[in-house]
Design an enzyme around this catalytic site. Structure first.
Site, PDB file in Angstrom:
ATOM      1  N   PHE A  25       0.822  -1.211   0.000  1.00 17.64           N
ATOM      2  CA  PHE A  25       0.000   0.000   0.000  1.00 17.64           C
ATOM      3  C   PHE A  25       0.853   1.258   0.000  1.00 17.64           C
ATOM      4  O   PHE A  25       0.462   2.293   0.532  1.00 17.64           O
ATOM      5  CB  PHE A  25      -1.002  -0.018   1.168  1.00 17.64           C
ATOM      6  CG  PHE A  25      -1.810  -1.281   1.200  1.00 17.64           C
ATOM      7  CD1 PHE A  25      -2.813  -1.487   0.268  1.00 17.64           C
ATOM      8  CD2 PHE A  25      -1.533  -2.298   2.115  1.00 17.64           C
ATOM      9  CE1 PHE A  25      -3.534  -2.677   0.252  1.00 17.64           C
ATOM     10  CE2 PHE A  25      -2.245  -3.485   2.106  1.00 17.64           C
ATOM     11  CZ  PHE A  25      -3.256  -3.669   1.176  1.00 17.64           C
ATOM     12  N   PRO A  30     -11.768  -8.319 -14.761  1.00 21.92           N
ATOM     13  CA  PRO A  30     -12.822  -7.659 -13.973  1.00 21.92           C
ATOM     14  C   PRO A  30     -12.868  -8.124 -12.519  1.00 21.92           C
ATOM     15  O   PRO A  30     -13.108  -7.329 -11.615  1.00 21.92           O
ATOM     16  CB  PRO A  30     -14.105  -8.043 -14.705  1.00 21.92           C
ATOM     17  CG  PRO A  30     -13.685  -8.445 -16.077  1.00 21.92           C
ATOM     18  CD  PRO A  30     -12.293  -8.983 -15.962  1.00 21.92           C
ATOM     19  N   LYS A  77      -6.649   2.025 -17.662  1.00 20.51           N
ATOM     20  CA  LYS A  77      -6.214   3.174 -16.859  1.00 20.51           C
ATOM     21  C   LYS A  77      -5.949   2.666 -15.435  1.00 20.51           C
ATOM     22  O   LYS A  77      -5.974   1.475 -15.172  1.00 20.51           O
ATOM     23  CB  LYS A  77      -7.278   4.279 -16.882  1.00 20.51           C
ATOM     24  CG  LYS A  77      -7.538   4.805 -18.305  1.00 20.51           C
ATOM     25  CD  LYS A  77      -8.265   6.160 -18.312  1.00 20.51           C
ATOM     26  CE  LYS A  77      -9.742   6.048 -17.992  1.00 20.51           C
ATOM     27  NZ  LYS A  77     -10.449   7.348 -18.088  1.00 20.51           N
ATOM     28  N   GLU A 105      -5.225   2.419  -6.814  1.00 23.56           N
ATOM     29  CA  GLU A 105      -5.434   3.440  -5.787  1.00 23.56           C
ATOM     30  C   GLU A 105      -6.774   4.152  -5.936  1.00 23.56           C
ATOM     31  O   GLU A 105      -7.213   4.849  -5.031  1.00 23.56           O
ATOM     32  CB  GLU A 105      -4.287   4.461  -5.840  1.00 23.56           C
ATOM     33  CG  GLU A 105      -2.975   3.869  -5.367  1.00 23.56           C
ATOM     34  CD  GLU A 105      -1.766   4.675  -5.803  1.00 23.56           C
ATOM     35  OE1 GLU A 105      -1.431   4.626  -7.007  1.00 23.56           O
ATOM     36  OE2 GLU A 105      -1.166   5.354  -4.966  1.00 23.56           O
TER      37      GLU A 105
HETATM   38  N1  MCN Z   1      -6.086  -4.093 -13.305  1.00 20.37           N
HETATM   39  C1  MCN Z   1      -6.890  -4.490 -14.361  1.00 20.37           C
HETATM   40  N2  MCN Z   1      -7.103  -3.637 -15.398  1.00 20.37           N
HETATM   41  C2  MCN Z   1      -6.498  -2.430 -15.463  1.00 20.37           C
HETATM   42  C3  MCN Z   1      -5.622  -2.036 -14.431  1.00 20.37           C
HETATM   43  C4  MCN Z   1      -5.432  -2.898 -13.356  1.00 20.37           C
HETATM   44  O1  MCN Z   1      -7.422  -5.606 -14.341  1.00 20.37           O
HETATM   45  N3  MCN Z   1      -6.724  -1.614 -16.466  1.00 20.37           N
HETATM   46  C5  MCN Z   1      -5.978  -4.951 -12.098  1.00 20.37           C
HETATM   47  C6  MCN Z   1      -4.902  -6.012 -12.185  1.00 20.37           C
HETATM   48  O2  MCN Z   1      -5.298  -7.144 -11.439  1.00 20.37           O
HETATM   49  C7  MCN Z   1      -3.706  -5.324 -11.528  1.00 20.37           C
HETATM   50  C8  MCN Z   1      -4.375  -4.507 -10.434  1.00 20.37           C
HETATM   51  O3  MCN Z   1      -5.648  -4.139 -10.977  1.00 20.37           O
HETATM   52  O4  MCN Z   1      -2.790  -6.253 -10.995  1.00 20.37           O
HETATM   53  C9  MCN Z   1      -3.618  -3.237 -10.011  1.00 20.37           C
HETATM   54  O5  MCN Z   1      -3.139  -2.579 -11.131  1.00 20.37           O
HETATM   55  P1  MCN Z   1      -2.550  -1.089 -11.094  1.00 20.37           P
HETATM   56  O6  MCN Z   1      -3.632  -0.115 -10.920  1.00 20.37           O
HETATM   57  O7  MCN Z   1      -1.672  -0.943 -12.300  1.00 20.37           O
HETATM   58  O8  MCN Z   1      -1.652  -1.017  -9.784  1.00 20.37           O
HETATM   59  P2  MCN Z   1      -0.183  -1.615  -9.575  1.00 20.37           P
HETATM   60  O9  MCN Z   1      -0.068  -2.927 -10.198  1.00 20.37           O
HETATM   61  O10 MCN Z   1       0.825  -0.566  -9.921  1.00 20.37           O
HETATM   62  O11 MCN Z   1      -0.196  -1.869  -7.999  1.00 20.37           O
HETATM   63  C10 MCN Z   1       0.070  -0.850  -7.075  1.00 20.37           C
HETATM   64  C11 MCN Z   1      -1.184  -0.246  -6.489  1.00 20.37           C
HETATM   65  C12 MCN Z   1      -0.821   0.743  -5.456  1.00 20.37           C
HETATM   66  S1  MCN Z   1       0.108   2.062  -5.995  1.00 20.37           S
HETATM   67  C13 MCN Z   1      -1.173   0.585  -4.137  1.00 20.37           C
HETATM   68  S2  MCN Z   1      -0.774   1.790  -3.012  1.00 20.37           S
HETATM   69  C14 MCN Z   1      -1.905  -0.590  -3.736  1.00 20.37           C
HETATM   70  C15 MCN Z   1      -2.712  -1.163  -4.825  1.00 20.37           C
HETATM   71  O12 MCN Z   1      -2.014  -1.284  -5.981  1.00 20.37           O
HETATM   72  N4  MCN Z   1      -1.334  -1.471  -2.886  1.00 20.37           N
HETATM   73  C16 MCN Z   1      -1.902  -2.718  -2.758  1.00 20.37           C
HETATM   74  N5  MCN Z   1      -3.480  -2.216  -4.494  1.00 20.37           N
HETATM   75  C17 MCN Z   1      -3.022  -3.103  -3.559  1.00 20.37           C
HETATM   76  N6  MCN Z   1      -3.589  -4.314  -3.404  1.00 20.37           N
HETATM   77  C18 MCN Z   1      -3.052  -5.202  -2.538  1.00 20.37           C
HETATM   78  N7  MCN Z   1      -3.635  -6.413  -2.400  1.00 20.37           N
HETATM   79  N8  MCN Z   1      -1.944  -4.903  -1.791  1.00 20.37           N
HETATM   80  C19 MCN Z   1      -1.364  -3.695  -1.886  1.00 20.37           C
HETATM   81  O13 MCN Z   1      -0.285  -3.412  -1.181  1.00 20.37           O
HETATM   82 MO1  MOS Z   2       0.972   3.273  -4.137  1.00 25.36          MO
HETATM   83  S1  MOS Z   2       0.857   4.529  -2.505  1.00 25.36           S
HETATM   84  O1  MOS Z   2       1.560   4.505  -5.253  1.00 25.36           O
HETATM   85  O2  MOS Z   2       2.428   2.400  -3.733  1.00 25.36           O
END
Ligand code: MCN
Ligand code: MOS
Length: 764
Positions: free
Chosen positions: A247, A658, A727, A731
Site C-alpha cells: 500500500f 474484472p 487506466k 489506488e
Molecule cells: N487491473 C486491471 N485492469 C487495469 C488495471 C489494473 O485488471 N486496467 C488490475 C490487475 O489485477 C492489476 C491490479 O488491478 O494487478 C492493479 O493494477 P494497477 O492499478 O496498475 O496497480 P499496480 O499494479 O501498480 O499496484 C500498485 C497499487 C498501489 S500504488 C497501491 S498503493 C496498492 C494497490 O495497488 N497497494 C496494494 N493495491 C493493492 N492491493 C493489494 N492487495 N496490496 C497492496 O499493497
Molecule cells: Mo501506491 S501509494 O503509489 O504504492
C-alpha cells in the site's frame, strides 16, 4: 517479418481465460496455503538473526549507550551502534529523483531526530537471543527541544516548490462571489499496515549481495542498496516474488534493510532482520498529517467562480515527503479562477511516505466535502452541482481528457444506489434512534506510465514462461500477465508460468502510482507478438516442418501448435518445432521504450522515478474517475457511525481482469472506510511517541465494519491513455470514499465533519 494485429482485446476469449476474463488469482491458492514464500521465510544455512533497537526520545543526542550486558548475553554475535563504524553511504531519495523512501541512514551518528529511530542492532544465533539481548541495552540521551505538533512555532512552514497552481484572479473573485463556503479540512497520521510486516534477509558473499526483501520495486531497491553499500548495482540481486501487501510503504526500500546488508557483510553470514509490528510505525512513515484551508466561491445558481486553497503536510525534520493536497482540487471542476499553494512542516517524526493515493486521497477529501457544503447551501442536489461545474477538459493543463466517463459514473452509481429518492434536507431519514444519511463524492487518479521491458521464454517442452522483475503485491500481476500472453499466443492462461520479482529478470518500474498493470501488459503484449512472429518464421523456415515454405499469413497459432489457417491437421506443436529446428528454447524480449532510448534510460526507468511520464503527456490528460455513494446510520445517542452500504462506479478504462479489478476497487473502498471512521496515529505531544503503534490500538476495519460493497464498471478502452487501453485501478478505489462518508454523516446528522476520522466525540 511482422504480422498485423487486431486491436488487443477485441477478439473473443475463446476459453483461454485471456484478457478480459474473470480468472482467479494465479497465486491465490499458494498464498492461502502458505506456499507463497515471503522474504523472511527463505531458509538459509547459518542464518543469523538481527533485532533493531529504537530511540525513546524525539530529539537530541545519544550520550552513552551501555551495550556490555547485551554483548555478553547468550548467542550474541554482535551489537552495533553509531560508534561501530558501519558505513552506509547516502542514497538518492524519491524526493530528489532516486528510489529511497528516506534519506535517513541508521547508526551513522549520535543524532536522534524522532522517537522510534533505529539506534542499535543486535545480531545473535536465534531471534529469541537477539530479542533478549536488545532489551539489555540502555541508552542515555541529551535531549533537545522537539517539534512534535504542527502548531509548534518552531516548525516554520516551508513552501514546497512545484506544487503551486494558479490561474485567473482567485482571491478577488472569491471575495466578490455571491456564495462562499469552505473551512479547514484535516487528515491525521495514517499507517499502511500491510499484513506482512517488513522483514528481509541479506546474504553477502564474495562481494556480492543477495537480498530477499518484500518490495513493490526490486529495481529501485537494488539501486538504493548499491548506493548504500557503494558497490556496482550488478553485484546486487533483490528478490521479491511474493509480498503480503504494501500500500505504498514497500515502494521504496527502508533504512532497516541497510542494517541487514552491512551486518551480513561484517559477519560474513546471512542475516535476517524482521521489524516487530510496533517498530513498523516508526521505521517508516505512513501518510502524513494534512491540513487544507479551502474556499469555494459560486453564483447563486451554483456556477463556481473561484477556488482558493492553502495546504500543508508534516514531514521529517531533515527529510522531505510531499503529500500534494492540491492534486485533485484543480482537476475536478471547471472554475475560471483558481489558486493553490502547498507547504511542508518539518517535525521530529520519521519521514512520512506513500500510502494509497498520496495526494489524491486528502485532496479529494477537502474538495468533495466542500462541494457538498456548497450544494447544501444552495439547496441543490450534489450531483446536479457537480454536473453544472463539470470540467469538459483538464482545467489545469487546458487540454482534452483522454477519456472521462465521470458523468456515466454519476448516473450508473446514482441509479444503483437509488439516489433520486434522497431528500435534500439533512436529518430527514430516520429509523428509530438511527439517523440515516446518504452522501456521495467523486474520485480520480492519474494514469502514470513508465516504459518497461518483458521477456517470454518458450521452453523445450512447449511450455511458456513470462518473465519480469515487476512484482505482484497482491494485486494480480501474475494473473494478468499470463492473460495478456494467452490473448496473443492462444493457449489457456493457466498453462503459462509467470516469474516475477527478481532483478535478474526483465527490468520493470515500481508497482506504485497504479501504473504497473498498464506498463507490463503493454510490454508483455508486444513481446508475445514478437514470439508469435518468431515462431512462424521458424515454422516456415525449418525443413521437415509441415509448414515449411508456407506463406506466413496463412499460419495460425493456437492451443500450443502452429497450423495452416484452412487446414487444421497441417500442424506442428511448439515443442516439436523447437526440436526439429534444433532450438532448446526460444526467447522473445521487447520493451515499450521509444527508439531513441539507450541502456541508460532502460536502467533509469527501472531504478529511479525519472522516466515516469506525466498524465498530461501527448496532448491529452489521462485519469481514472469514480463516483462513490454511501449510506450511513448514526446512532443518535452514542454517535457511532456504521456504513450500511456503498456503491462505487468507476472508469478505469479497459479492465484486464474484472474480478481482480473489482477486488482492487473494493479494497480501496474498505481502506477508505478505515480512513473515514477509524484510522488515526495517536502521537504523544510530550515525546512524539506513537501511542497506538500496534494493530490492537491502531484501528483498521474488520469484516464486521464492512457492509455490502457494490462496484460498477463504466470504463471503456482508452487507447490514448495506454497501449492496451487500461487506466489506473489500484489506488482509485480509496479516493473520495472519506468525503462521501463525511457527506453522508452530514446528511444523517446535520453535522459537518471536516476532520478525519469521524469519531463519536465529534458527533456528540
Ligand atoms: N487491473 C486491471 N485492469 C487495469 C488495471 C489494473 O485488471 N486496467 C488490475 C490487475 O489485477 C492489476 C491490479 O488491478 O494487478 C492493479 O493494477 P494497477 O492499478 O496498475 O496497480 P499496480 O499494479 O501498480 O499496484 C500498485 C497499487 C498501489 S500504488 C497501491 S498503493 C496498492 C494497490 O495497488 N497497494 C496494494 N493495491 C493493492 N492491493 C493489494 N492487495 N496490496 C497492496 O499493497
Ligand atoms: Mo501506491 S501509494 O503509489 O504504492
Amino acid at each position: 517479418m511482422s504480422t498485423t494485429e487486431t486491436r488487443p482485446g477485441t477478439q473473443a476469449d475463446k476459453g483461454y481465460q485471456a484478457l478480459g476474463s474473470r480468472r482467479d488469482r494465479a497465486d491465490g491458492r499458494l498464498k492461502i496455503q502458505g506456499l507463497a514464500p515471503y522474504a523472511v521465510e527463505k531458509s538459509l544455512e547459518n542464518l543469523a538473526y538481527a533485532v533493531v533497537v529504537q530511540s525513546t526520545i524525539p530529539h537530541g543526542k545519544i550520550v552513552n549507550m551501555d551495550t556490555d550486558k547485551a554483548r555478553q548475553a547468550p548467542g550474541v554475535l554482535a551489537v552495533y551502534n553509531h560508534e561501530s563504524g558501519l558505513t552506509i553511504h547516502p542514497a538518492k531519495t524519491f524526493s530528489s529523483g532516486g528510489a529511497a523512501a528516506q534519506a535517513f541512514l541508521p547508526l551513522q551518528s549520535d543524532k536522534v531526530l524522532w522517537n522510534g529511530q533505529h539506534i542499535a542492532l543486535v545480531v545473535a544465533e536465534t531471534l529469541e537471543q537477539a530479542t533478549e539481548a536488545a532489551a539489555l541495552i540502555s541508552t542515555e540521551y541529551s535531549g533537545e527541544e522537539a517539534a512534535i505538533h504542527p502548531d509548534d512555532p518552531k516548525a516554520e512552514p516551508e513552501s514546497s516548490e512545484a506544487t503551486t497552481v494558479s490561474w485567473g484572479e482567485a482571491v478577488p473573485s472569491l471575495a466578490a462571489a455571491e456564495v462562499q463556503v469552505g473551512g479547514v479540512y484535516t487528515t491525521p497520521r495514517e499507517y499502511n499496515c500491510p499484513i506482512e510486516p517488513h522483514g528481509c534477509i541479506a546474504h553477502w558473499q564474495n562481494g556480492e549481495l543477495t537480498l530477499w526483501e518484500p518490495s513493490q520495486w526490486v529495481g529501485g531497491a537494488r539501486q538504493v542498496v548499491s548506493e548504500w553499500m557503494a558497490i556496482d548495482s550488478a553485484k546486487v540481486r533483490v528478490l521479491s516474488p511474493y509480498v503480503g501487501g504494501g500500500f505504498g510503504c514497500k515502494g521504496g526500500i527502508q533504512p532497516h534493510s541497510a542494517l541487514a546488508c552491512v551486518a551480513s557483510r561484517e559477519l560474513d553470514r546471512p542475516v535476517k532482520l524482521a521489524l516487530t509490528r510496533p517498530q513498523t510505525f516508526t521505521a517508516f512513515g505512513g501518510r502524513p498529517r494534512t491540513h487544507q484551508q479551502l474556499a469555494l466561491g459560486a453564483t447563486r445558481e451554483g456556477q463556481l467562480v473561484s477556488i482558493v486553497h492553502e495546504s500543508w503536510n508534516e514531514t521529517a525534520l531533515e527529510d522531505v515527503h510531499t503529500e500534494p493536497c492540491n492534486s485533485v482540487t484543480p482537476l475536478m471542476y471547471a472554475s475560471p479562477n483558481f489558486q493553490s499553494h502547498h507547504k511542508l512542516i518539518h517535525l521530529n517524526t520519521v519521514n512520512p511516505g506513500w500510502m494509497r493515493a498520496p495526494g489524491e486521497n486528502p485532496s479529494s477529501f477537502a474538495i468533495e466535502v466542500a462541494m457538498d457544503e456548497l450544494a447544501s447551501k444552495l439547496k441543490m442536489d450534489p450531483i446536479a452541482l457537480r454536473l453544472k461545474n463539470y470540467a469538459e477538459q483538464d482545467p489545469q493543463a487546458g487540454i482534452p481528457w483522454s477519456s472521462r466517463r465521470l458523468k456515466e459514473a454519476y448516473q450508473a452509481g446514482a441509479e444503483a444506489f437509488g439516489w433520486h429518492q434522497r431528500p435534500l434536507e439533512p436529518r430527514t431519514l430516520r429509523e428509530g434512534r438511527q439517523l440515516i444519511g446518504w452522501g456521495m463524492a467523486s474520485g480520480t487518479y492519474p494514469v502514470r506510465r513508465t516504459p518497461g521491458e518483458a521477456q517470454i521464454v518458450l521452453h523445450g517442452d512447449g511450455s511458456i514462461e513470462v518473465q519480469s522483475s515487476g512484482v505482484d503485491i497482491g494485486t494480480g500481476t501474475y494473473t494478468i500477465l499470463a492473460q495478456t500472453a494467452a490473448d496473443v499466443l492462444h493457449v489457456p492462461s493457466d498453462s503459462i508460468r509467470v516469474t516475477l520479482g527478481d532483478t535478474r529478470l526483465a527490468r520493470a518500474p515500481v508497482a506504485g502510482g497504479s501504473q504497473l498493470a498498464n506498463v507490463l501488459t503493454g510490454a508483455v503484449h508486444k513481446t508475445a507478438l514478437a514470439l508469435r512472429d518468431a515462431l512462424i518464421t521458424l515454422a516456415v523456415g525449418t525443413p521437415g516442418s509441415p509448414l515449411f515454405q508456407v506463406p506466413p499469413e496463412k499460419i495460425r497459432l493456437a492451443d500450443g501448435a502452429l497450423r495452416l489457417e484452412t487446414q487444421s491437421d497441417t500442424r506442428i506443436s511448439l515443442a516439436e518445432l523447437l526440436r526439429l529446428s534444433g532450438n532448446e528454447e526460444l526467447v522473445a524480449h521487447q520493451d515499450t521504450f521509444g527508439k531513441e532510448a539507450g541502456e541508460e534510460d532502460r536502467d533509469a526507468a527501472a531504478s529511479t522515478a525519472s522516466m515516469m511520464i506525466p498524465p498530461t503527456e501527448g496532448g491529452v490528460s489521462a485519469h481514472s474517475w469514480s463516483a462513490i455513494f454511501v449510506e450511513v446510520a448514526v446512532d443518535e445517542d452514542f454517535g457511532t457511525v456504521r456504513v450500511r452500504r456503498m456503491v462505487g462506479a468507476f472508469d478505469s478504462g479497459r479492465v484486464y481482469n474484472p474480478k481482480l479489478t473489482e477486488s482492487q476497487w473494493i479494497g480501496g473502498m474498505v481502506m477508505g472506510i478505515g480512513q473515514a471512521l477509524l484510522e488515526e496515529g495517536m502521537i504523544d505531544s510530550r515525546d512524539g511517541r506513537i501511542m497506538n503503534a500496534n494493530l490492537a490500538d491502531y484501528l483498521v476495519p474488520v469484516n464486521a465494519d464492512i457492509p455490502a460493497l457494490e462496484t460498477i464498471n463504466v470504463g471503456e478502452p482508452d487507447f490514448l491513455a495506454t497501449a492496451l487501453g487500461g487506466k489506473a485501478v489500484g489506488e482509485l478505489g480509496i479516493v473520495g470514499v472519506a468525503a462521501a462518508i463525511s457527506n453522508a454523516v452530514w446528511h444523517a446528522t446535520g453535522k459537518r465533519i471536516r476532520d478525519l476520522p469521524i469519531t463519536q466525540d465529534k458527533l456528540l
